[in-house]
Write a protein that holds these residues in place. Structure first.
Motif, mmCIF file in Angstrom:
data_model
loop_
_atom_site.group_PDB
_atom_site.id
_atom_site.type_symbol
_atom_site.label_atom_id
_atom_site.label_comp_id
_atom_site.label_asym_id
_atom_site.label_seq_id
_atom_site.Cartn_x
_atom_site.Cartn_y
_atom_site.Cartn_z
ATOM 1 N N ASP A 62 -4.221 31.046 -16.472
ATOM 2 C CA ASP A 62 -5.242 29.252 -17.383
ATOM 3 C C ASP A 62 -6.242 28.850 -17.146
ATOM 4 O O ASP A 62 -6.664 27.725 -18.089
ATOM 5 C CB ASP A 62 -3.771 28.363 -17.748
ATOM 6 N N HIS A 63 -7.249 30.069 -16.016
ATOM 7 C CA HIS A 63 -8.502 28.735 -15.748
ATOM 8 C C HIS A 63 -9.023 30.478 -15.772
ATOM 9 O O HIS A 63 -9.984 30.586 -15.257
ATOM 10 C CB HIS A 63 -8.831 28.417 -14.332
ATOM 11 N N ASP B 289 -7.958 22.957 -10.619
ATOM 12 C CA ASP B 289 -6.488 22.077 -10.343
ATOM 13 C C ASP B 289 -6.318 21.360 -8.996
ATOM 14 O O ASP B 289 -6.731 22.390 -8.088
ATOM 15 C CB ASP B 289 -5.095 23.655 -10.718
ATOM 16 N N HIS C 50 -5.549 18.832 -18.382
ATOM 17 C CA HIS C 50 -4.699 19.572 -18.000
ATOM 18 C C HIS C 50 -3.358 18.834 -17.434
ATOM 19 O O HIS C 50 -2.546 19.413 -16.734
ATOM 20 C CB HIS C 50 -4.965 20.233 -17.042
HETATM 21 ZN ZN LIG Z 1 -3.524 25.302 -14.567
#
Ligand SMILES: [Zn+2]
Ligand SMILES: [Zn+2]
Length: 251
Positions: free
Chosen positions: A63-64, A161, A214
């Motif tokens: 997701d990054h 994150d 997020h």
């Molecule tokens: Zn993430």
């Protein structure tokens, strides 16, 4: 400097693209993270997609990171010729090349533009496309580097994150905007931050504003009032809950 929130979602949120920020200064763009659902949102929200000069990848979770094939293959398809800097942790070049070999080999084999790789580390300062970048490790389930982006006297901190660390707090000092992941509301679980923690972090860093990103998809859907309540208690600190496409001017 301007910050456009391309996406604000966690990994699997079907309503909000993966968290990704576009910093803009002096006509140049720097994309911070490019997850699998962020790449399409980039072309939806970036005012001039081709003005992108650099992409920073905070860590290698999908997701990054896994939106890069979309981004780079579309640039090639649209005839981009301007080189693009790609910045990330150790082995960024190897990892990006493996991802492209599995998806769109032609971006590597018959490129229309050059990729310039830069390795980031806690001891590194990089000057790329008019932006100065510095980094610090957060506390996540895989190594992740938070980043501070400076241009035109303005500063943006992005956590990537992970929970705050002493190093990320030092990096965020007096930032014009802190964008921090706030996966949980207040549950202190290893690997991810909280709404309360992100607000405290920005206050301790003496930041001018904080944006919560997020957020866990169930909490975002069902806990909006609880999040807003916590934000109201942030006092003088300007607290934001952005959505895709929102723009913030950083003084
Ligand atoms: Zn993430
Ligand atoms: Zn992650």
């Amino acid at each position: 400097m301007q910050c456009i929130f391309i996406g604000v979602g966690e990994a699997f949120d079907e309503r909000h693209p993966n968290t990704s920020l576009l910093a803009r200064a002096g006509g140049a763009g720097m994309l911070l993270d490019c997850g699998f659902t962020a790449a399409a949102a980039y072309f939806r929200h970036a005012p001039e997609p081709d003005s992108l000069r650099a992409v920073y990848i905070s860590h290698f979770h999908g997701d990054h990171f896994c939106g890069l094939p979309y981004l780079l293959a579309r640039f090639k398809e649209e005839g981009r010729t301007r080189p693009l800097a790609v910045i990330g942790r150790r082995d960024i070049q190897g990892k990006v090349e493996r991802l492209l070999k599995l998806s769109y080999r032609s971006v590597l084999e018959t490129p229309s533009f050059r990729l310039d790789f830069h390795e980031a580390g806690s001891e590194t300062a990089l000057d790329v496309a008019g932006f100065r970048l510095r980094f610090a490790p957060s506390a996540h389930s895989q190594p992740c580097l938070a980043v501070r982006v400076e241009a035109d006297g303005a500063s943006l901190f992005y956590s990537g994150d992970g929970r705050p660390t002493a190093e990320t707090l030092a990096l965020a000092q007096s930032a014009g905007l802190v964008a921090h992941e706030a996966y949980h509301l207040d549950r202190d679980v290893p690997g991810h931050g909280t709404v309360d923690g992100a607000l405290d972090f920005a206050r301790q860093a003496d930041a001018q504003a904080v944006a919560l990103v997020h957020i866990e998809r169930g909490l975002r859907r069902n806990g909006r009032e609880r999040i807003l309540n916590r934000m109201e208690r942030a006092g003088d600190l300007r607290a934001l809950l952005p959505v895709s496409g929102d723009t913030v001017d950083i003084p």
